[in-house]
Design a protein around this motif. Sequence first.
Motif, PDB file in Angstrom:
ATOM      1  N   THR A 138       9.732  -7.550   2.505  1.00 54.70           N
ATOM      2  CA  THR A 138       9.543  -6.820   1.262  1.00 54.70           C
ATOM      3  C   THR A 138       8.973  -7.698   0.153  1.00 54.70           C
ATOM      4  O   THR A 138       8.048  -7.296  -0.559  1.00 54.70           O
ATOM      5  N   GLN A 139       9.530  -8.906  -0.007  1.00 49.59           N
ATOM      6  CA  GLN A 139       9.065  -9.767  -1.096  1.00 49.59           C
ATOM      7  C   GLN A 139       7.577 -10.061  -0.988  1.00 49.59           C
ATOM      8  O   GLN A 139       6.858 -10.048  -1.989  1.00 49.59           O
ATOM      9  N   ARG A 140       7.096 -10.313   0.230  1.00 50.21           N
ATOM     10  CA  ARG A 140       5.682 -10.657   0.386  1.00 50.21           C
ATOM     11  C   ARG A 140       4.794  -9.450   0.120  1.00 50.21           C
ATOM     12  O   ARG A 140       3.727  -9.563  -0.483  1.00 50.21           O
ATOM     13  N   VAL A 141       5.223  -8.280   0.577  1.00 55.53           N
ATOM     14  CA  VAL A 141       4.450  -7.064   0.323  1.00 55.53           C
ATOM     15  C   VAL A 141       4.345  -6.803  -1.175  1.00 55.53           C
ATOM     16  O   VAL A 141       3.262  -6.513  -1.704  1.00 55.53           O
ATOM     17  N   MET A 142       5.476  -6.902  -1.867  1.00 53.49           N
ATOM     18  CA  MET A 142       5.470  -6.672  -3.309  1.00 53.49           C
ATOM     19  C   MET A 142       4.597  -7.695  -4.036  1.00 53.49           C
ATOM     20  O   MET A 142       3.884  -7.360  -4.985  1.00 53.49           O
ATOM     21  N   ALA A 143       4.636  -8.944  -3.581  1.00 53.43           N
ATOM     22  CA  ALA A 143       3.818  -9.984  -4.211  1.00 53.43           C
ATOM     23  C   ALA A 143       2.331  -9.681  -4.036  1.00 53.43           C
ATOM     24  O   ALA A 143       1.526  -9.888  -4.959  1.00 53.43           O
ATOM     25  N   GLN A 144       1.948  -9.177  -2.869  1.00 59.76           N
ATOM     26  CA  GLN A 144       0.540  -8.855  -2.643  1.00 59.76           C
ATOM     27  C   GLN A 144       0.096  -7.661  -3.496  1.00 59.76           C
ATOM     28  O   GLN A 144      -1.041  -7.625  -3.978  1.00 59.76           O
ATOM     29  N   VAL A 145       0.986  -6.686  -3.688  1.00 63.48           N
ATOM     30  CA  VAL A 145       0.656  -5.569  -4.571  1.00 63.48           C
ATOM     31  C   VAL A 145       0.443  -6.070  -6.000  1.00 63.48           C
ATOM     32  O   VAL A 145      -0.511  -5.663  -6.682  1.00 63.48           O
TER      33      VAL A 145
ATOM     34  N   ALA B 123      11.337  -4.144  -8.533  1.00 61.30           N
ATOM     35  CA  ALA B 123      11.444  -3.854  -9.967  1.00 61.30           C
ATOM     36  C   ALA B 123      10.206  -4.339 -10.710  1.00 61.30           C
ATOM     37  O   ALA B 123       9.700  -3.669 -11.633  1.00 61.30           O
ATOM     38  N   LEU B 124       9.675  -5.490 -10.316  1.00 62.78           N
ATOM     39  CA  LEU B 124       8.473  -6.007 -10.961  1.00 62.78           C
ATOM     40  C   LEU B 124       7.269  -5.112 -10.684  1.00 62.78           C
ATOM     41  O   LEU B 124       6.444  -4.878 -11.573  1.00 62.78           O
ATOM     42  N   VAL B 125       7.155  -4.606  -9.451  1.00 67.08           N
ATOM     43  CA  VAL B 125       6.036  -3.715  -9.127  1.00 67.08           C
ATOM     44  C   VAL B 125       6.119  -2.443  -9.964  1.00 67.08           C
ATOM     45  O   VAL B 125       5.113  -1.987 -10.528  1.00 67.08           O
TER      46      VAL B 125
ATOM     47  N   GLY C 172      -7.495  -2.497  -4.445  1.00 61.30           N
ATOM     48  CA  GLY C 172      -7.061  -1.615  -3.370  1.00 61.30           C
ATOM     49  C   GLY C 172      -7.694  -1.972  -2.035  1.00 61.30           C
ATOM     50  O   GLY C 172      -7.028  -1.935  -0.986  1.00 61.30           O
ATOM     51  N   LEU C 173      -8.983  -2.321  -2.055  1.00 61.47           N
ATOM     52  CA  LEU C 173      -9.644  -2.731  -0.814  1.00 61.47           C
ATOM     53  C   LEU C 173      -9.041  -4.018  -0.278  1.00 61.47           C
ATOM     54  O   LEU C 173      -8.940  -4.217   0.950  1.00 61.47           O
ATOM     55  N   TRP C 174      -8.618  -4.893  -1.169  1.00 62.90           N
ATOM     56  CA  TRP C 174      -7.943  -6.118  -0.725  1.00 62.90           C
ATOM     57  C   TRP C 174      -6.614  -5.778  -0.046  1.00 62.90           C
ATOM     58  O   TRP C 174      -6.262  -6.386   0.974  1.00 62.90           O
ATOM     59  N   LEU C 175      -5.876  -4.808  -0.587  1.00 65.59           N
ATOM     60  CA  LEU C 175      -4.633  -4.378   0.057  1.00 65.59           C
ATOM     61  C   LEU C 175      -4.905  -3.787   1.432  1.00 65.59           C
ATOM     62  O   LEU C 175      -4.121  -3.991   2.376  1.00 65.59           O
ATOM     63  N   LEU C 176      -6.009  -3.040   1.569  1.00 63.32           N
ATOM     64  CA  LEU C 176      -6.381  -2.514   2.877  1.00 63.32           C
ATOM     65  C   LEU C 176      -6.706  -3.653   3.839  1.00 63.32           C
ATOM     66  O   LEU C 176      -6.286  -3.629   5.011  1.00 63.32           O
ATOM     67  N   TRP C 177      -7.450  -4.628   3.371  1.00 64.32           N
ATOM     68  CA  TRP C 177      -7.802  -5.765   4.210  1.00 64.32           C
ATOM     69  C   TRP C 177      -6.567  -6.542   4.651  1.00 64.32           C
ATOM     70  O   TRP C 177      -6.485  -6.994   5.795  1.00 64.32           O
ATOM     71  N   ARG C 178      -5.586  -6.655   3.750  1.00 66.23           N
ATOM     72  CA  ARG C 178      -4.344  -7.360   4.075  1.00 66.23           C
ATOM     73  C   ARG C 178      -3.370  -6.479   4.861  1.00 66.23           C
ATOM     74  O   ARG C 178      -2.301  -6.928   5.240  1.00 66.23           O
ATOM     75  N   ARG C 179      -3.754  -5.231   5.088  1.00 65.55           N
ATOM     76  CA  ARG C 179      -2.938  -4.258   5.815  1.00 65.55           C
ATOM     77  C   ARG C 179      -1.593  -3.995   5.140  1.00 65.55           C
ATOM     78  O   ARG C 179      -0.591  -3.699   5.783  1.00 65.55           O
ATOM     79  N   VAL C 180      -1.597  -4.112   3.816  1.00 68.76           N
ATOM     80  CA  VAL C 180      -0.400  -3.736   3.052  1.00 68.76           C
ATOM     81  C   VAL C 180      -0.306  -2.215   2.970  1.00 68.76           C
ATOM     82  O   VAL C 180       0.785  -1.647   2.988  1.00 68.76           O
ATOM     83  N   ILE C 181      -1.452  -1.546   2.863  1.00 65.03           N
ATOM     84  CA  ILE C 181      -1.507  -0.092   2.874  1.00 65.03           C
ATOM     85  C   ILE C 181      -2.495   0.339   3.952  1.00 65.03           C
ATOM     86  O   ILE C 181      -3.297  -0.472   4.437  1.00 65.03           O
ATOM     87  N   ALA C 182      -2.427   1.601   4.342  1.00 62.89           N
ATOM     88  CA  ALA C 182      -3.381   2.175   5.291  1.00 62.89           C
ATOM     89  C   ALA C 182      -4.439   2.970   4.532  1.00 62.89           C
ATOM     90  O   ALA C 182      -4.255   3.330   3.371  1.00 62.89           O
TER      91      ALA C 182
ATOM     92  N   PHE D 205      -4.793   3.977  -4.745  1.00 60.62           N
ATOM     93  CA  PHE D 205      -4.441   2.772  -3.993  1.00 60.62           C
ATOM     94  C   PHE D 205      -3.066   2.199  -4.345  1.00 60.62           C
ATOM     95  O   PHE D 205      -2.450   1.541  -3.493  1.00 60.62           O
ATOM     96  N   PHE D 206      -2.574   2.435  -5.556  1.00 59.72           N
ATOM     97  CA  PHE D 206      -1.345   1.775  -5.987  1.00 59.72           C
ATOM     98  C   PHE D 206      -0.171   2.732  -6.197  1.00 59.72           C
ATOM     99  O   PHE D 206       0.981   2.301  -6.130  1.00 59.72           O
ATOM    100  N   ILE D 207      -0.435   3.995  -6.488  1.00 56.61           N
ATOM    101  CA  ILE D 207       0.635   4.936  -6.808  1.00 56.61           C
ATOM    102  C   ILE D 207       0.943   5.861  -5.639  1.00 56.61           C
ATOM    103  O   ILE D 207       2.082   5.928  -5.162  1.00 56.61           O
ATOM    104  N   ALA D 208      -0.069   6.569  -5.163  1.00 59.46           N
ATOM    105  CA  ALA D 208       0.162   7.533  -4.078  1.00 59.46           C
ATOM    106  C   ALA D 208       0.577   6.863  -2.778  1.00 59.46           C
ATOM    107  O   ALA D 208       1.179   7.506  -1.912  1.00 59.46           O
ATOM    108  N   THR D 209       0.285   5.583  -2.605  1.00 52.90           N
ATOM    109  CA  THR D 209       0.596   4.876  -1.368  1.00 52.90           C
ATOM    110  C   THR D 209       2.012   4.318  -1.325  1.00 52.90           C
ATOM    111  O   THR D 209       2.361   3.624  -0.369  1.00 52.90           O
TER     112      THR D 209
END
Length: 340
Positions: free
Chosen positions: A17-24, A78-80, A213-223, A266-270
Motif C-alpha cells: 500500500t505505501q508504495r502504491v500511494m507514494a506513486q500516486v 490519508a496523504l493521497v 496518469g500515463l505514468w501510473l499506467l506504465w507503472r501498473r498502479v492503475i489499469a 486517472f486519479f479519482i475514478a480509479t
Amino acid sequence: MKLISVTSPHTTGPSRTQRVMAQVLLATLPGLGVLCWLFGWGSLINVLWACLAALLCEAAVLRLRGKPVGFHLTDGSALVTAVLLALAIPPTAPWWLTLVGVGFAIIFAKQLYGGLGMNPFNPAMAGYVLLLISFPVDMTRWLPPFEAPDIATSLQLFLGRDNGIDALTGATPLDSFRTWAGDSTALAAQPILHGEFAGLGWEWVNLAFLAGGLWLLWRRVIAWHIPAALLGALALCALPFWLHDSARFASPLFHLFSGAAMFGAFFIATDPVSAATSRTGQLIYAALIGVLIWVIRSFGGYPDAMAFAVLLLNLAAPTIDYYTQPRSYGHSKPKRGIGG
C-alpha cells in the motif's frame, strides 16, 4: 500480544500500500506544478496544509477507535486523500475551507466507515462535494490563468485576507461556456474559452494530469479500463451534439481538456476501494461516469460534474460488480432472478 486486524490487500513488495500511494502522489506533481504556474502558490500551500490536517484528523480518529496510530498513519492513504482534495479546490481557498473538506473526508467519508478499504465513497470527492454545496462562492473563486499572484499574496489569501481578490477572480472555461451557450457571438468574445485547443490554461492542467496518469499506467498502479472508458464515453456523448449545434454544445476536445476530466479519469475514478473491480464492471462503471459528466455539464446546475458523477457511480459499483463478476472455472454462470 495484540494482533492488528486490517482489510485486504495483504501483499508485500512492489504492490504494498505505501508504495502504491507514494506513486500516486508522485504522479500528481506535474499537475500541481502547472497549477502553481498558472494560478500561483495557493495550490501548493493548500496541498501542504491539507496533508498536515489529514494526518492530524486521521491520528485523532485512530486513537479514539483504539487503533494503532503509527501502523495505519504510515500507509499513505490519508496523504493521497488530502492531495487529491487540495488539487481540486481553488488556490484562493482560505485555510478553514481546506480544513473542513479534509476533516469531513477523513473522519466521515473514511474512518467512520472503518478506514482504508471499507469506505463506499471516494473520500476526497465526498469532501469536495460538501464544500461545493456548503460554500459555493469560495469554491468557485478561480483566478484567471497566467496571472498568478506572488507567494505573499497567496499566503494572505490562505489566511483569509482576500484584499479585494474577488474583483480579480473569474469564471472557469466550463462555467463560461454554460453561461454563454447558444450565443456564438458571445462565445467568440470570451477569451477564457480559447486556448490552444480547449479552455485557456486548463488544457495544460489536463495535459499535466494526463502525463501523470500515463505514468501510473506504465507503472501498473492503475489499469487502462476506467480512464479509457470514462474519457471515451465523455467524448462520444459530446461529438454528435457538438456537430449538430457547436454554439450550444462544447466539442469533445473542450470536454476532455477543460475542468477535471483527466484528473478525475486517472486519479479519482480509479480509486480501487470505491470503484467497480471486475474488468467488465470497470468499463461499465467508468462509461456511466463519462455519460453523467456530459449530461450534468450540458444540462445540470454545475459546470463540472466529476465529483457528483463519481459519487453516484460509487453507489452503483457493488451492483455493477455483482452482475459482471467473472465465472469461476468449472462453474456455470449464476442465474439472476428475484431473491438472488
